[in-house]
Scaffold this motif. Structure first.
Motif, mmCIF file in Angstrom:
data_model
loop_
_atom_site.group_PDB
_atom_site.id
_atom_site.type_symbol
_atom_site.label_atom_id
_atom_site.label_comp_id
_atom_site.label_asym_id
_atom_site.label_seq_id
_atom_site.Cartn_x
_atom_site.Cartn_y
_atom_site.Cartn_z
ATOM 1 N N PRO A 1 0.905 -1.328 -0.092
ATOM 2 C CA PRO A 1 0.042 0.079 0.018
ATOM 3 C C PRO A 1 0.977 1.562 -0.086
ATOM 4 N N ALA A 2 1.689 1.145 0.805
ATOM 5 C CA ALA A 2 2.876 2.352 0.694
ATOM 6 C C ALA A 2 3.280 2.463 -0.779
ATOM 7 N N ALA A 3 3.759 1.704 -1.376
ATOM 8 C CA ALA A 3 4.253 1.848 -2.775
ATOM 9 C C ALA A 3 3.254 2.357 -3.526
ATOM 10 N N THR A 4 1.894 1.824 -3.416
ATOM 11 C CA THR A 4 0.851 2.397 -4.559
ATOM 12 C C THR A 4 0.512 3.861 -4.064
ATOM 13 N N CYS A 5 0.950 4.386 -3.013
ATOM 14 C CA CYS A 5 0.410 5.670 -2.747
ATOM 15 C C CYS A 5 1.627 6.774 -2.467
ATOM 16 N N HIS A 6 2.715 6.220 -2.857
ATOM 17 C CA HIS A 6 3.875 7.217 -2.773
ATOM 18 C C HIS A 6 4.049 7.734 -1.210
ATOM 19 N N LEU A 7 4.178 6.647 -0.319
ATOM 20 C CA LEU A 7 4.363 6.634 1.126
ATOM 21 C C LEU A 7 5.772 5.855 1.606
ATOM 22 N N VAL A 8 6.045 6.140 3.038
ATOM 23 C CA VAL A 8 6.950 5.190 3.515
ATOM 24 C C VAL A 8 6.173 4.342 4.494
ATOM 25 N N GLY A 9 6.595 2.898 4.337
ATOM 26 C CA GLY A 9 5.902 1.733 4.885
ATOM 27 C C GLY A 9 6.847 0.990 5.658
ATOM 28 N N VAL A 10 6.611 0.609 6.956
ATOM 29 C CA VAL A 10 7.590 0.005 7.821
ATOM 30 C C VAL A 10 7.148 -1.523 8.252
ATOM 31 N N LYS A 11 7.803 -2.499 8.026
ATOM 32 C CA LYS A 11 7.491 -3.789 8.567
ATOM 33 C C LYS A 11 8.593 -4.102 9.572
ATOM 34 N N PRO A 12 8.073 -4.000 10.751
ATOM 35 C CA PRO A 12 9.313 -4.386 11.626
ATOM 36 C C PRO A 12 9.914 -5.651 11.781
ATOM 37 N N SER A 13 11.120 -5.885 12.427
ATOM 38 C CA SER A 13 11.483 -7.102 12.830
ATOM 39 C C SER A 13 10.509 -8.032 13.635
ATOM 40 N N ARG A 14 10.293 -9.271 13.259
ATOM 41 C CA ARG A 14 9.635 -10.107 14.314
ATOM 42 C C ARG A 14 9.914 -9.748 15.953
ATOM 43 N N GLY A 15 8.803 -9.525 16.655
ATOM 44 C CA GLY A 15 9.143 -9.446 18.012
ATOM 45 C C GLY A 15 8.994 -7.842 18.339
ATOM 46 N N LEU A 16 9.468 -7.041 17.651
ATOM 47 C CA LEU A 16 9.600 -5.683 18.066
ATOM 48 C C LEU A 16 8.454 -4.864 18.623
ATOM 49 N N VAL A 17 7.013 -5.367 17.489
ATOM 50 C CA VAL A 17 6.086 -4.795 17.977
ATOM 51 C C VAL A 17 5.099 -6.056 18.254
ATOM 52 N N SER A 18 4.495 -6.206 19.523
ATOM 53 C CA SER A 18 3.861 -7.327 20.147
ATOM 54 C C SER A 18 2.410 -7.435 19.661
ATOM 55 N N PRO A 19 2.073 -8.724 19.090
ATOM 56 C CA PRO A 19 0.793 -8.907 18.588
ATOM 57 C C PRO A 19 -0.153 -9.101 19.646
ATOM 58 N N ALA A 20 -0.018 -8.905 20.906
ATOM 59 C CA ALA A 20 -0.873 -9.233 21.937
ATOM 60 C C ALA A 20 -2.038 -8.487 21.674
ATOM 61 N N PRO A 21 -3.243 -9.343 22.161
ATOM 62 C CA PRO A 21 -3.508 -10.395 22.727
ATOM 63 C C PRO A 21 -3.170 -11.676 22.103
ATOM 64 N N ALA A 22 -2.979 -11.829 20.645
ATOM 65 C CA ALA A 22 -2.805 -12.947 19.986
ATOM 66 C C ALA A 22 -1.664 -13.771 20.312
ATOM 67 N N ILE A 23 -1.604 -15.132 20.179
ATOM 68 C CA ILE A 23 -0.362 -15.779 20.791
ATOM 69 C C ILE A 23 -0.280 -16.901 19.663
ATOM 70 N N GLY A 24 1.053 -17.171 19.389
ATOM 71 C CA GLY A 24 1.351 -18.155 18.354
ATOM 72 C C GLY A 24 2.802 -18.416 18.374
ATOM 73 N N PHE A 25 3.231 -19.776 17.995
ATOM 74 C CA PHE A 25 4.543 -20.002 17.901
ATOM 75 C C PHE A 25 5.311 -19.440 16.775
ATOM 76 N N VAL A 26 4.383 -19.470 15.512
ATOM 77 C CA VAL A 26 4.923 -18.983 14.323
ATOM 78 C C VAL A 26 4.146 -17.747 13.678
ATOM 79 N N SER A 27 4.537 -16.588 13.679
ATOM 80 C CA SER A 27 3.578 -15.427 13.324
ATOM 81 C C SER A 27 4.445 -14.764 12.074
ATOM 82 N N ALA A 28 4.009 -14.600 10.939
ATOM 83 C CA ALA A 28 4.506 -13.942 9.848
ATOM 84 C C ALA A 28 4.099 -12.306 9.943
ATOM 85 N N GLY A 29 3.215 -12.188 10.671
ATOM 86 C CA GLY A 29 2.486 -10.694 10.692
ATOM 87 C C GLY A 29 3.004 -9.778 11.801
#
Length: 474
Positions: A183-211
């Motif tokens: 979406p950032a690319a289609t709108c001439h913006l900056v979009g950041v996907k952080p490293s796994r674990g930097l931003v918590s998915p809580a309350p979701a819990i999982g051994f493997v998370s791509a998101g």
């Protein structure tokens, strides 16, 4: 005050603290723009004007007392996949269109505590399952303001549309296969996907998370401003880690050394070529990086998206949607699912436990191939998308069975970084002769998010991209 949205988010925060503008006036300015423009753009699912003005009043009190949080008084939108206490969270689905959570998700709570003014919920596809934003909750898909006949991608399409059109200064998004970066690319913006674990998915819990969740912004500094607030993992987070310094500071300095950067532009999908303008986005970025002293080396794509990998991705989408539907949608409301969501849920329901594990193994080998091939490099550089923003209806031209592969054909450059857990950022490159934006993707080493932001800021300072805006901006 017609030009308040011209200020970057960082400039707005400084103006709020200096008393040059009130949060009330800033909030009213954005609410007026949403009311005037969003019917044509599809950026929002829900706008909570009353709640936003109450938030703004509290922010102005804190500013007056000299007790502001880092985002105090700054308007913000939350992607409608994430719980907001007292404000409906639809997950982009007619099946859950009236759901109102009692509590905030972990990250939403951090943003509230930092003083952000929540204007509403930004548009997302049903359960975030597609790289285009179109659902049965809203009357219009989220479109790029540069061409309202084309999607702004997804699943953070509404967030990117809002920032690009000046309906928000910065936005919250999430990314499981490229959903912030494309979406950032289609709108001439900056979009950041952080490293796994930097931003918590809580309350979701999982051994493997791509998101993970992350910011969509007009500038690297604005993205860093939001990321500094989001980067506080919840207690007990399996992958949680804390950076040693602030990201806003990282965005003010250059990398401490020349970086070794791998470049490729191939899609890795048999029969799918990267569009010349997308290739140009990566090549322009590579040329500037070389001028800045970095060592850029073109390599073959480390791993291709062979048919078994594509099948594994589609199966994983199906498993994920099936799990969401099972958890959130009563059986009597499944008839309200969109056709592609129903197709995915049924496919996911049919998977055995053994097949789910096999799917994970295929994707893990795919991700491991990238990590092994890139071990000697600090950063990887690719186009963000394989082609320009696509026209509304593109993905359904050959029926629901073809949607998954058509999405991978367009967004093939991004999912691998989700599986490896590396930080990735899409930065603008240029707007082509048809007025369509294109972006370049940079992927760093795991937990080297600050270095990646410094590199992006260096490109911004060196004028990789111009300060373009769509016609609705003014």
């Amino acid at each position: 005050m017609s030009d308040l949205h011209e200020l970057s988010a960082s400039e707005q925060v400084r103006a709020l603290r200096a008393g040059d503008v009130s949060s009330h006036d800033l909030t009213e300015h954005y609410l007026a723009r949403i009311d005037r423009l969003d019917r044509q753009l599809g950026a929002f699912v829900t706008v909570d004007a009353e709640g936003a003005l109450q938030d703004a009043a509290r922010a102005d009190e804190l500013l007056a007392r000299g007790e502001p949080g880092p985002l105090c008084g700054l308007p913000l939108g939350i992607k409608d996949l994430f719980a907001t206490a007292g404000t409906r969270t639809t997950f982009g689905s007619a099946t859950t269109a009236e759901y109102v959570p009692a509590e905030d998700s972990w990250t939403v709570g951090l943003l509230r505590s930092a003083g952000a003014v929540l204007l509403g919920k930004t548009n997302t596809p049903e359960f975030g399952a597609t790289c285009y934003t179109e659902n049965d909750v809203t009357t219009r898909p989220a479109v790029t303001p540069y061409d309202p006949g084309r999607y702004s991608s997804g699943s953070s399409g509404g967030a990117a549309t809002a920032v690009a059109a000046g309906l928000l200064p910065v936005a919250h998004g999430s990314d499981s296969a490229g959903s912030i970066r494309t979406p950032a690319a289609t709108c001439h913006l900056v979009g950041v996907k952080p490293s796994r674990g930097l931003v918590s998915p809580a309350p979701a819990i999982g051994f493997v998370s791509a998101g993970t969740e992350g910011p969509i912004a007009r500038t690297v500094a604005d993205a860093a401003l939001l990321l500094d607030v989001m980067a506080h993992p919840a207690p007990g987070d399996l992958y949680g880690w804390r950076p040693t310094g602030g990201f806003a500071d990282a965005a003010t300095r250059t990398p401490g050394r020349p970086l070794k950067i791998a470049l490729w532009t191939e899609t890795g999908v048999d029969g799918v070529e990267t569009h010349p303008e997308s290739v140009l986005a990566a090549q322009r970025t590579a040329a500037l990086l070389r001028e800045l002293g970095h060592d850029v080396r073109e390599i073959p794509i480390p791993v291709t998206l062979a048919e078994p990998v594509q099948q594994a991705f589609v199966a994983w989408f199906g498993y994920s949607v099936s799990a969401a539907v099972s958890a959130l949608v009563p059986a009597e409301r499944r008839n309200l699912l969109q056709p592609y969501s129903r197709y995915l849920a049924e496919a996911g329901d049919a998977l055995s436990g053994n097949e789910v594990v096999q799917t994970q193994s295929v994707l893990a080998r795919y991700a491991g191939g990238f990590l092994g091939a890139l071990d000697e490099f600090d950063v990887a550089l690719t186009p963000t998308t394989s082609a320009p923003p696509v026209r509304i209806g593109h993905y359904h031209e050959h029926g629901v069975e073809a949607v998954g592969n058509r999405m991978l054909n367009w967004s093939c450059h991004t999912p691998w970084a989700n599986l490896t857990g590396q930080p990735a950022i899409s930065v603008p490159s240029h707007v082509d002769g048809d007025g369509l934006p294109h972006g370049a993707q940079l992927v760093g080493r795991r937990c080297h998010d600050a270095e990646l932001l410094s590199l992006a800021a260096q490109l911004e300072d060196a004028a990789l991209w111009e300060d373009h805006h769509p016609s609705c901006w003014s």
